[in-house]
Design a protein around this motif. Structure first.
Motif, PDB file in Angstrom:
ATOM      1  N   THR A  65       0.837  -1.203   0.000  1.00 37.90           N
ATOM      2  CA  THR A  65       0.000   0.000   0.000  1.00 37.90           C
ATOM      3  C   THR A  65       0.872   1.254   0.000  1.00 37.90           C
ATOM      4  O   THR A  65       2.061   1.198   0.334  1.00 37.90           O
ATOM      5  N   LEU A  66       0.247   2.378  -0.316  1.00 38.40           N
ATOM      6  CA  LEU A  66       0.982   3.650  -0.310  1.00 38.40           C
ATOM      7  C   LEU A  66       1.474   3.963   1.106  1.00 38.40           C
ATOM      8  O   LEU A  66       2.611   4.405   1.291  1.00 38.40           O
ATOM      9  N   ASP A  67       0.627   3.711   2.103  1.00 39.46           N
ATOM     10  CA  ASP A  67       1.049   3.960   3.488  1.00 39.46           C
ATOM     11  C   ASP A  67       2.279   3.120   3.849  1.00 39.46           C
ATOM     12  O   ASP A  67       3.190   3.598   4.531  1.00 39.46           O
ATOM     13  N   GLN A  68       2.286   1.870   3.413  1.00 36.83           N
ATOM     14  CA  GLN A  68       3.442   1.011   3.710  1.00 36.83           C
ATOM     15  C   GLN A  68       4.699   1.526   3.012  1.00 36.83           C
ATOM     16  O   GLN A  68       5.797   1.528   3.588  1.00 36.83           O
ATOM     17  N   MET A  69       4.557   1.979   1.768  1.00 42.07           N
ATOM     18  CA  MET A  69       5.732   2.496   1.044  1.00 42.07           C
ATOM     19  C   MET A  69       6.246   3.766   1.720  1.00 42.07           C
ATOM     20  O   MET A  69       7.453   3.990   1.791  1.00 42.07           O
ATOM     21  N   VAL A  70       5.319   4.582   2.222  1.00 39.91           N
ATOM     22  CA  VAL A  70       5.728   5.796   2.940  1.00 39.91           C
ATOM     23  C   VAL A  70       6.475   5.399   4.214  1.00 39.91           C
ATOM     24  O   VAL A  70       7.538   5.944   4.526  1.00 39.91           O
ATOM     25  N   TYR A  71       5.934   4.431   4.932  1.00 38.39           N
ATOM     26  CA  TYR A  71       6.557   3.997   6.197  1.00 38.39           C
ATOM     27  C   TYR A  71       7.990   3.500   5.965  1.00 38.39           C
ATOM     28  O   TYR A  71       8.942   3.967   6.597  1.00 38.39           O
ATOM     29  N   HIS A  72       8.151   2.569   5.036  1.00 36.71           N
ATOM     30  CA  HIS A  72       9.485   2.005   4.788  1.00 36.71           C
ATOM     31  C   HIS A  72      10.397   3.030   4.099  1.00 36.71           C
ATOM     32  O   HIS A  72      11.592   3.101   4.396  1.00 36.71           O
ATOM     33  N   CYS A 105       2.882  10.168  -5.852  1.00 37.34           N
ATOM     34  CA  CYS A 105       4.347  10.351  -5.923  1.00 37.34           C
ATOM     35  C   CYS A 105       4.775  11.550  -5.079  1.00 37.34           C
ATOM     36  O   CYS A 105       5.840  11.519  -4.437  1.00 37.34           O
ATOM     37  N   ALA A 106       3.961  12.595  -5.076  1.00 36.37           N
ATOM     38  CA  ALA A 106       4.282  13.771  -4.252  1.00 36.37           C
ATOM     39  C   ALA A 106       4.298  13.367  -2.787  1.00 36.37           C
ATOM     40  O   ALA A 106       5.155  13.794  -2.009  1.00 36.37           O
ATOM     41  N   ARG A 107       3.372  12.512  -2.401  1.00 33.52           N
ATOM     42  CA  ARG A 107       3.342  12.035  -1.013  1.00 33.52           C
ATOM     43  C   ARG A 107       4.615  11.244  -0.695  1.00 33.52           C
ATOM     44  O   ARG A 107       5.219  11.421   0.371  1.00 33.52           O
ATOM     45  N   LEU A 108       5.031  10.402  -1.632  1.00 34.05           N
ATOM     46  CA  LEU A 108       6.268   9.632  -1.414  1.00 34.05           C
ATOM     47  C   LEU A 108       7.447  10.576  -1.236  1.00 34.05           C
ATOM     48  O   LEU A 108       8.268  10.406  -0.339  1.00 34.05           O
ATOM     49  N   LEU A 109       7.513  11.587  -2.104  1.00 34.77           N
ATOM     50  CA  LEU A 109       8.649  12.522  -2.045  1.00 34.77           C
ATOM     51  C   LEU A 109       8.620  13.338  -0.752  1.00 34.77           C
ATOM     52  O   LEU A 109       9.629  13.483  -0.057  1.00 34.77           O
ATOM     53  N   LYS A 110       7.438  13.886  -0.402  1.00 37.74           N
ATOM     54  CA  LYS A 110       7.325  14.770   0.764  1.00 37.74           C
ATOM     55  C   LYS A 110       7.489  14.015   2.078  1.00 37.74           C
ATOM     56  O   LYS A 110       8.160  14.468   2.983  1.00 37.74           O
ATOM     57  N   GLU A 111       6.857  12.844   2.172  1.00 35.78           N
ATOM     58  CA  GLU A 111       6.784  12.175   3.468  1.00 35.78           C
ATOM     59  C   GLU A 111       7.929  11.200   3.722  1.00 35.78           C
ATOM     60  O   GLU A 111       8.142  10.782   4.855  1.00 35.78           O
ATOM     61  N   THR A 112       8.660  10.816   2.661  1.00 31.05           N
ATOM     62  CA  THR A 112       9.779   9.883   2.902  1.00 31.05           C
ATOM     63  C   THR A 112      11.127  10.580   2.827  1.00 31.05           C
ATOM     64  O   THR A 112      12.097  10.112   3.418  1.00 31.05           O
ATOM     65  N   GLY A 113      11.208  11.663   2.040  1.00 29.53           N
ATOM     66  CA  GLY A 113      12.517  12.300   1.844  1.00 29.53           C
ATOM     67  C   GLY A 113      13.340  11.605   0.772  1.00 29.53           C
ATOM     68  O   GLY A 113      14.548  11.850   0.649  1.00 29.53           O
ATOM     69  N   CYS A 114      12.686  10.737  -0.033  1.00 28.05           N
ATOM     70  CA  CYS A 114      13.414  10.058  -1.114  1.00 28.05           C
ATOM     71  C   CYS A 114      13.739  11.050  -2.227  1.00 28.05           C
ATOM     72  O   CYS A 114      13.225  12.168  -2.239  1.00 28.05           O
ATOM     73  N   GLN A 115      14.596  10.615  -3.150  1.00 27.54           N
ATOM     74  CA  GLN A 115      14.990  11.506  -4.247  1.00 27.54           C
ATOM     75  C   GLN A 115      14.334  11.143  -5.577  1.00 27.54           C
ATOM     76  O   GLN A 115      14.440  11.887  -6.554  1.00 27.54           O
ATOM     77  N   ALA A 116      13.705   9.965  -5.655  1.00 32.70           N
ATOM     78  CA  ALA A 116      13.069   9.553  -6.919  1.00 32.70           C
ATOM     79  C   ALA A 116      12.019   8.490  -6.626  1.00 32.70           C
ATOM     80  O   ALA A 116      12.032   7.866  -5.550  1.00 32.70           O
TER      81      ALA A 116
END
Ligand code: KIV
Length: 266
Positions: A65-72, A105-116
């Motif tokens: 899930t998106l929440d799980q991807m954000v968490y990890h 994708c914006a959520r992934l970038l904002k909430e995880t601090g990833c670069q891509a």
């Protein structure tokens, strides 16, 4: 790839292709393994949706899930100082249209601090890749065996339609992908695609002619307990080492030799 002391960027990946320096990418899902992978000088750490299989024991990546991807993703991003951190867009956001995909994708970038971010797709998802790229989010395509489409593809099998593979990879690159993962395709197809694209290809089960290689951490270090694809080479026997450590600890506890004087205070 050379070892910049600063964070690896998408520009370094582009340079690596031009200068024919192989790119390395390994998955991580937690703090300890991310520290190990980053510390080993691996260029990119992928928080793959393979987390659903490797960590959660699911039979496919579809349940991630998106929440799980954000968490990890947040844990791994915080752990990595040098590697470019890439987080997978989980199923089915890339199929919901440009806006929901950009939002995810914006959520992934904002909430995880990833670069891509990375997403699986065919030429049919080119508009989504273009939307994500134009939002300023570096995006990596993933063509060939797309595990999220395992049921449609009839299993985890090699994808052999070279024309289709080239069309899909080109569409991703033309839409603005900064790199394209090629999974489980014939060596000749990977060589053709790698020569045709200006952006780097990163292969898994795609032979040695890609611009880089990616493997799942647990497969690479011999920690996987389930099916390991034929294209994997294990570079360590971690499962055996861990099992031996656990057995020795259990013996010591049963024999009352742990904890000993060194571990006993006061
Ligand atoms: O999810 C993942 O681990 C991946 C790699 C196999 C490329 O997408």
């Amino acid at each position: 790839m050379q070892q910049p002391t600063r964070r690896v960027t998408i520009l370094d990946l582009a340079d690596a292709k031009q200068e024919r320096r192989p790119i390395t990418m390994v998955t991580a899902y937690d703090w300890s393994t991310a520290r190990l992978v980053d510390g080993a000088g691996i260029d990119c750490v992928l928080v793959g949706d393979s987390v659903a299989m490797v960590v959660a024991g699911r039979s496919s990546t579809i349940p991630a899930t998106l929440d799980q991807m954000v968490y990890h993703g947040e844990i791994v991003s915080r752990a990595c100082q040098r590697a470019l951190v890439v987080v997978d867009l989980p199923f089915p956001y890339q199929h919901l249209g440009v806006r929901p995909a950009v939002e995810a994708c914006a959520r992934l970038l904002k909430e995880t601090g990833c670069q891509a971010v990375k997403l699986e797709g065919t030429a049919g998802q080119a508009d989504v890749i273009a939307g994500i790229a134009s939002a300023g989010i570096p995006v990596i395509g993933h063509v060939g065996l797309r595990p999220q489409a395992v049921h449609q593809l009839g299993g985890y099998r090699m994808q052999r339609d070279i024309d289709q593979l080239l069309t899909d990879a080109r569409a991703a690159a033309d839409a603005g992908a900064v790199a394209v993962v090629l999974e489980c395709i014939p060596r000749e197809a990977a060589r053709t695609i790698t020569a045709a694209l200006d952006v780097p290809t990163i292969g898994i089960g795609a032979g040695p002619d890609c611009d880089g290689q990616v493997l799942v951490f647990h497969d690479l270090v011999g920690l996987s307990t389930d099916r390991v694809p034929k294209f994997v080479r294990a570079y360590a026997d971690t499962k055996v080492t861990i099992a031996a450590g656990l057995a020795r600890w259990k013996e010591d506890v049963v024999a009352r030799t742990f904890p000993g004087p060194a571990e006993t205070r006061g």
